[in-house]
Design a protein around this motif. Structure first.
Motif, PDB file in Angstrom:
ATOM      1  N   ALA A 179      -0.517  -4.995 -11.009  1.00  0.00           N
ATOM      2  CA  ALA A 179      -1.851  -4.423 -10.949  1.00  0.00           C
ATOM      3  C   ALA A 179      -1.823  -3.199 -10.053  1.00  0.00           C
ATOM      4  N   ALA A 180      -2.720  -2.271 -10.326  1.00  0.00           N
ATOM      5  CA  ALA A 180      -2.757  -1.038  -9.550  1.00  0.00           C
ATOM      6  C   ALA A 180      -4.178  -0.487  -9.489  1.00  0.00           C
ATOM      7  N   ASP A 181      -4.351   0.402  -8.561  1.00  0.00           N
ATOM      8  CA  ASP A 181      -5.603   1.153  -8.421  1.00  0.00           C
ATOM      9  C   ASP A 181      -6.745   0.263  -7.948  1.00  0.00           C
ATOM     10  N   SER A 182      -6.659  -0.116  -6.681  1.00  0.00           N
ATOM     11  CA  SER A 182      -7.739  -0.839  -6.029  1.00  0.00           C
ATOM     12  C   SER A 182      -8.157  -0.068  -4.792  1.00  0.00           C
ATOM     13  N   PRO A 183      -9.444   0.015  -4.509  1.00  0.00           N
ATOM     14  CA  PRO A 183      -9.872   0.708  -3.283  1.00  0.00           C
ATOM     15  C   PRO A 183      -9.571  -0.099  -2.023  1.00  0.00           C
ATOM     16  N   ARG A 184      -9.311  -1.403  -2.204  1.00  0.00           N
ATOM     17  CA  ARG A 184      -8.989  -2.272  -1.074  1.00  0.00           C
ATOM     18  C   ARG A 184      -7.674  -2.969  -1.377  1.00  0.00           C
ATOM     19  N   CYS A 185      -6.848  -3.094  -0.346  1.00  0.00           N
ATOM     20  CA  CYS A 185      -5.548  -3.705  -0.580  1.00  0.00           C
ATOM     21  C   CYS A 185      -5.464  -5.117  -0.035  1.00  0.00           C
ATOM     22  N   TRP A 186      -6.103  -5.386   1.079  1.00  0.00           N
ATOM     23  CA  TRP A 186      -5.837  -6.634   1.792  1.00  0.00           C
ATOM     24  C   TRP A 186      -6.957  -7.651   1.665  1.00  0.00           C
ATOM     25  N   ILE A 187      -8.190  -7.241   1.562  1.00  0.00           N
ATOM     26  CA  ILE A 187      -9.307  -8.163   1.452  1.00  0.00           C
ATOM     27  C   ILE A 187     -10.035  -7.889   0.146  1.00  0.00           C
ATOM     28  N   ASN A 188     -10.082  -8.912  -0.692  1.00  0.00           N
ATOM     29  CA  ASN A 188     -10.773  -8.797  -1.988  1.00  0.00           C
ATOM     30  C   ASN A 188     -10.398  -7.545  -2.774  1.00  0.00           C
ATOM     31  N   ASP A 229       0.831  -1.197   0.000  1.00  0.00           N
ATOM     32  CA  ASP A 229       0.000   0.000   0.000  1.00  0.00           C
ATOM     33  C   ASP A 229       0.872   1.257   0.000  1.00  0.00           C
ATOM     34  N   ASP A 230       0.237   2.378   0.182  1.00  0.00           N
ATOM     35  CA  ASP A 230       0.955   3.640   0.003  1.00  0.00           C
ATOM     36  C   ASP A 230       1.834   4.024   1.192  1.00  0.00           C
ATOM     37  N   VAL A 231       1.785   3.240   2.268  1.00  0.00           N
ATOM     38  CA  VAL A 231       2.731   3.458   3.376  1.00  0.00           C
ATOM     39  C   VAL A 231       3.663   2.258   3.507  1.00  0.00           C
ATOM     40  N   ASP A 232       3.745   1.505   2.419  1.00  0.00           N
ATOM     41  CA  ASP A 232       4.666   0.369   2.295  1.00  0.00           C
ATOM     42  C   ASP A 232       4.340  -0.805   3.213  1.00  0.00           C
ATOM     43  N   SER A 233       3.113  -0.900   3.655  1.00  0.00           N
ATOM     44  CA  SER A 233       2.676  -2.144   4.271  1.00  0.00           C
ATOM     45  C   SER A 233       2.537  -3.183   3.166  1.00  0.00           C
ATOM     46  N   THR A 234       2.886  -4.429   3.510  1.00  0.00           N
ATOM     47  CA  THR A 234       2.906  -5.472   2.485  1.00  0.00           C
ATOM     48  C   THR A 234       2.183  -6.731   2.953  1.00  0.00           C
ATOM     49  N   SER A 235       1.779  -7.517   1.994  1.00  0.00           N
ATOM     50  CA  SER A 235       1.262  -8.844   2.282  1.00  0.00           C
ATOM     51  C   SER A 235       1.729  -9.781   1.180  1.00  0.00           C
ATOM     52  N   TYR A 236       1.835 -11.066   1.534  1.00  0.00           N
ATOM     53  CA  TYR A 236       2.358 -12.062   0.605  1.00  0.00           C
ATOM     54  C   TYR A 236       1.521 -13.328   0.652  1.00  0.00           C
ATOM     55  N   ALA A 237       1.431 -13.975  -0.496  1.00  0.00           N
ATOM     56  CA  ALA A 237       0.891 -15.317  -0.514  1.00  0.00           C
ATOM     57  C   ALA A 237       1.856 -16.229   0.225  1.00  0.00           C
ATOM     58  N   ASN A 238       1.342 -17.322   0.759  1.00  0.00           N
ATOM     59  CA  ASN A 238       2.194 -18.221   1.542  1.00  0.00           C
ATOM     60  C   ASN A 238       3.401 -18.696   0.740  1.00  0.00           C
ATOM     61  N   PHE A 268      10.091 -13.881  -1.789  1.00  0.00           N
ATOM     62  CA  PHE A 268       9.783 -12.739  -2.650  1.00  0.00           C
ATOM     63  C   PHE A 268       9.657 -11.470  -1.808  1.00  0.00           C
ATOM     64  N   THR A 269      10.020 -10.335  -2.395  1.00  0.00           N
ATOM     65  CA  THR A 269       9.872  -9.046  -1.723  1.00  0.00           C
ATOM     66  C   THR A 269       9.253  -8.049  -2.689  1.00  0.00           C
ATOM     67  N   ILE A 270       8.143  -7.467  -2.267  1.00  0.00           N
ATOM     68  CA  ILE A 270       7.497  -6.426  -3.071  1.00  0.00           C
ATOM     69  C   ILE A 270       7.929  -5.069  -2.537  1.00  0.00           C
ATOM     70  N   SER A 271       8.160  -4.140  -3.432  1.00  0.00           N
ATOM     71  CA  SER A 271       8.534  -2.784  -3.024  1.00  0.00           C
ATOM     72  C   SER A 271       8.076  -1.819  -4.105  1.00  0.00           C
ATOM     73  N   ARG A 272       8.102  -0.545  -3.759  1.00  0.00           N
ATOM     74  CA  ARG A 272       7.702   0.460  -4.730  1.00  0.00           C
ATOM     75  C   ARG A 272       8.568   1.692  -4.567  1.00  0.00           C
ATOM     76  N   ASP A 273       8.806   2.368  -5.657  1.00  0.00           N
ATOM     77  CA  ASP A 273       9.537   3.633  -5.666  1.00  0.00           C
ATOM     78  C   ASP A 273       8.596   4.650  -6.293  1.00  0.00           C
ATOM     79  N   ASN A 274       7.958   5.432  -5.458  1.00  0.00           N
ATOM     80  CA  ASN A 274       6.948   6.356  -5.976  1.00  0.00           C
ATOM     81  C   ASN A 274       7.565   7.426  -6.864  1.00  0.00           C
ATOM     82  N   ALA A 275       8.792   7.837  -6.554  1.00  0.00           N
ATOM     83  CA  ALA A 275       9.443   8.860  -7.381  1.00  0.00           C
ATOM     84  C   ALA A 275       9.645   8.352  -8.811  1.00  0.00           C
ATOM     85  N   LYS A 276       9.906   7.056  -8.932  1.00  0.00           N
ATOM     86  CA  LYS A 276      10.105   6.458 -10.253  1.00  0.00           C
ATOM     87  C   LYS A 276       8.820   5.850 -10.799  1.00  0.00           C
TER      88      LYS A 276
END
Length: 118
Positions: A94-103, A50-59, A65-73
């Motif tokens: 994928a991008a632009d979802s109103p929900r990040c963690w559930i559905n 999400d936009d404060v770099d909270s993350t979740s992963y499939a088991n 694996f590590t997900i990250s984002r660089d907003n400047a880039k």
């Protein structure tokens, strides 16, 4: 018309690493994620951030694996280590979802990048 463009796929041996990138032409998405479709399976979520770099992963992705984002880039990344043959498939950002963690319900999808592990 916002676009997501993945890159970084390729062919590696088992135990190898790849870093996938997904470049957007806008920034400030609340939620972004990676999905994959492996042979014989439906598309499945890999990781989200999400936009404060909270993350979740499939088991299957935890610890490898590590997900990250660089907003400047305007770029989303997926670092994949210790790859296994069963990780082979097409990876989508994928991008632009109103929900990040559930559905999550992403409005934007990339074209996919192929990962081969053999």
């Amino acid at each position: 018309h916002v676009q997501l463009v993945e890159s970084g796929g390729g062919s590696v041996q088992p135990g190898g690493s790849l870093r996938l990138s997904c470049e957007a032409d806008v920034d400030n998405f609340y939620c972004m994620g990676w999905y994959r479709q492996t042979p014989g399976k439906e598309r499945e979520a890999v990781a989200a951030i999400d936009d404060v770099d909270s993350t979740s992963y499939a088991n299957f992705a935890k610890g490898r694996f590590t997900i990250s984002r660089d907003n400047a880039k305007k770029t989303l990344y997926l670092q994949m280590n210790s790859l296994k043959p069963e990780d082979a498939g097409t990876y989508y950002c994928a991008a632009d979802s109103p929900r990040c963690w559930i559905n999550p319900s992403y409005k934007l999808w990339g074209q996919g990048t192929q990962v081969t592990v053999s």
